[in-house]
Motif scaffolding. Structure first.
Motif, PDB file in Angstrom:
ATOM      1  N   VAL A 108      57.379  -5.145  33.105  1.00  0.00           N
ATOM      2  CA  VAL A 108      58.110  -6.173  32.369  1.00  0.00           C
ATOM      3  C   VAL A 108      58.290  -5.675  30.950  1.00  0.00           C
ATOM      4  N   VAL A 109      59.562  -5.561  30.528  1.00  0.00           N
ATOM      5  CA  VAL A 109      59.880  -5.058  29.198  1.00  0.00           C
ATOM      6  C   VAL A 109      60.630  -6.126  28.418  1.00  0.00           C
ATOM      7  N   ALA A 110      60.630  -5.993  27.101  1.00  0.00           N
ATOM      8  CA  ALA A 110      61.312  -6.945  26.231  1.00  0.00           C
ATOM      9  C   ALA A 110      62.820  -6.768  26.353  1.00  0.00           C
ATOM     10  N   ALA A 111      63.534  -7.875  26.530  1.00  0.00           N
ATOM     11  CA  ALA A 111      64.991  -7.822  26.621  1.00  0.00           C
ATOM     12  C   ALA A 111      65.573  -7.875  25.218  1.00  0.00           C
ATOM     13  N   ASP A 112      66.706  -7.222  25.035  1.00  0.00           N
ATOM     14  CA  ASP A 112      67.391  -7.296  23.748  1.00  0.00           C
ATOM     15  C   ASP A 112      68.036  -8.648  23.625  1.00  0.00           C
ATOM     16  N   ALA A 113      67.730  -9.345  22.546  1.00  0.00           N
ATOM     17  CA  ALA A 113      68.218 -10.721  22.383  1.00  0.00           C
ATOM     18  C   ALA A 113      69.640 -10.780  21.942  1.00  0.00           C
TER      19      ALA A 113
END
Length: 151
Positions: A146-151
């Motif tokens: 699980v990686v951070a999505a670009d907002a």
């Protein structure tokens, strides 16, 4: 004790089409309201056969084909992008639908989201293990990043 027919997979209880006996409260408060089971009756034999036929159609034909799919799933890592806040906590959770879509997006086989089992809710960034039930005798341990999505 209530006698029910399962319409969906219930971990620790049975598969769709199974006839089970559970305590009245479990049936009345959990299984029936969520659509996981229906009441048993003599005329339900046709319904049971239809459920079993649909399950057999969706399942892998043999243990060998399920084992081949398991090997391909376990050899890869699948990435799910999710919005997160400070400290790596997610806004919401990663669902089984998200995991199934990540498997297909990475070129993996079509996986039924109802066959994916995660230990608890996935609410943080990082690596998580989930289990995909491919056949009655075959399950794959899949690594989900699980990686951070670009907002």
């Amino acid at each position: 004790m209530a006698k029910l027919i399962l319409t969906h997979e219930v971990t620790g209880l049975g598969a769709p089409g199974d006839i089970v006996e559970v305590k009245d409260g479990y049936a009345r408060n959990y299984l029936v309201p969520r659509g996981l089971a229906t009441g048993w009756s003599k005329g339900a034999a046709k319904e049971i056969e239809a459920i079993r036929a649909a399950r057999a159609k969706r399942a892998h034909a043999t243990v060998e084909s399920a084992a081949a799919v398991r090997d391909s799933l376990e050899s890869k890592r699948f990435t799910v992008a999710a919005r997160s806040g400070a400290g790596g906590r997610l806004f919401g959770t990663v669902t089984t639908k998200d995991i199934a879509e990540a498997v297909v997006a990475a070129g993996g086989p079509q996986v039924d989201r109802r066959k994916i089992e995660a230990k608890g809710h996935i609410k943080t960034l990082g690596t998580h293990q989930v289990v995909v039930h491919l056949h009655d005798e075959v399950a794959a341990k899949v690594t989900v990043e699980v990686v951070a999505a670009d907002a």
